[in-house]
Scaffold this motif. Structure first.
Motif, PDB file in Angstrom:
ATOM      1  N   GLU A  14     -12.186 -34.799  16.092  1.00  0.00           N
ATOM      2  CA  GLU A  14     -12.336 -33.333  15.373  1.00  0.00           C
ATOM      3  C   GLU A  14     -13.773 -32.879  15.697  1.00  0.00           C
ATOM      4  O   GLU A  14     -13.975 -31.759  15.925  1.00  0.00           O
ATOM      5  CB  GLU A  14     -12.439 -33.919  13.713  1.00  0.00           C
ATOM      6  N   GLU A  15     -14.918 -33.608  15.983  1.00  0.00           N
ATOM      7  CA  GLU A  15     -16.049 -33.207  16.369  1.00  0.00           C
ATOM      8  C   GLU A  15     -16.051 -32.593  17.818  1.00  0.00           C
ATOM      9  O   GLU A  15     -16.519 -31.555  17.957  1.00  0.00           O
ATOM     10  CB  GLU A  15     -16.908 -34.276  16.091  1.00  0.00           C
ATOM     11  N   THR A  16     -15.159 -33.161  18.627  1.00  0.00           N
ATOM     12  CA  THR A  16     -15.014 -32.652  19.922  1.00  0.00           C
ATOM     13  C   THR A  16     -14.221 -31.420  20.040  1.00  0.00           C
ATOM     14  O   THR A  16     -14.508 -30.268  20.665  1.00  0.00           O
ATOM     15  CB  THR A  16     -14.160 -33.717  21.016  1.00  0.00           C
ATOM     16  N   VAL A  17     -13.184 -31.101  18.918  1.00  0.00           N
ATOM     17  CA  VAL A  17     -12.626 -29.789  18.890  1.00  0.00           C
ATOM     18  C   VAL A  17     -13.536 -28.650  18.686  1.00  0.00           C
ATOM     19  O   VAL A  17     -13.298 -27.594  18.896  1.00  0.00           O
ATOM     20  CB  VAL A  17     -11.335 -30.101  18.169  1.00  0.00           C
ATOM     21  N   GLU A  18     -14.510 -29.018  17.632  1.00  0.00           N
ATOM     22  CA  GLU A  18     -14.934 -28.161  16.775  1.00  0.00           C
ATOM     23  C   GLU A  18     -16.161 -27.416  17.713  1.00  0.00           C
ATOM     24  O   GLU A  18     -16.626 -26.243  17.820  1.00  0.00           O
ATOM     25  CB  GLU A  18     -15.707 -28.661  15.772  1.00  0.00           C
ATOM     26  N   ARG A  19     -16.656 -28.177  18.864  1.00  0.00           N
ATOM     27  CA  ARG A  19     -17.354 -27.804  19.868  1.00  0.00           C
ATOM     28  C   ARG A  19     -16.858 -26.915  20.930  1.00  0.00           C
ATOM     29  O   ARG A  19     -17.478 -26.394  21.512  1.00  0.00           O
ATOM     30  CB  ARG A  19     -18.128 -28.789  20.345  1.00  0.00           C
ATOM     31  N   GLU A  20     -15.630 -26.999  20.913  1.00  0.00           N
ATOM     32  CA  GLU A  20     -14.646 -26.330  22.368  1.00  0.00           C
ATOM     33  C   GLU A  20     -14.513 -24.806  21.829  1.00  0.00           C
ATOM     34  O   GLU A  20     -14.199 -24.364  20.678  1.00  0.00           O
ATOM     35  CB  GLU A  20     -13.458 -26.938  22.219  1.00  0.00           C
TER      36      GLU A  20
END
Length: 69
Positions: A14-20
């Motif tokens: 989720e944290e990775t997706v939020e940065r994309e």
């Protein structure tokens, strides 16, 4: 323990997706990483659902959703 690990993995994703910022990359990431991780968590929850009594399971079970009583 397995469920906690699966949820930790989803939180990290989720944290990775939020940065994309790129939607095409985001869609690929969701298809390749997030969806399989959600499937793993679901398998664990399905097993737990069979082990935990109805009085202690706060969510509707599959039987409740499929066969309204």
């Amino acid at each position: 323990d397995a469920l906690v690990a699966a949820l930790d993995q989803l939180k990290a994703l989720e944290e990775t997706v939020e940065r994309e910022g790129n939607l095409v990359t985001l869609a690929g990431m969701c298809a390749e990483k997030v969806r399989p991780a959600m499937g793993e968590a679901r398998e664990i929850v399905d097993q737990l659902e069979d082990l935990v009594g109805s009085a202690h399971w706060p969510l509707p079970r599959y039987d409740d959703l499929l066969f309204l009583r």
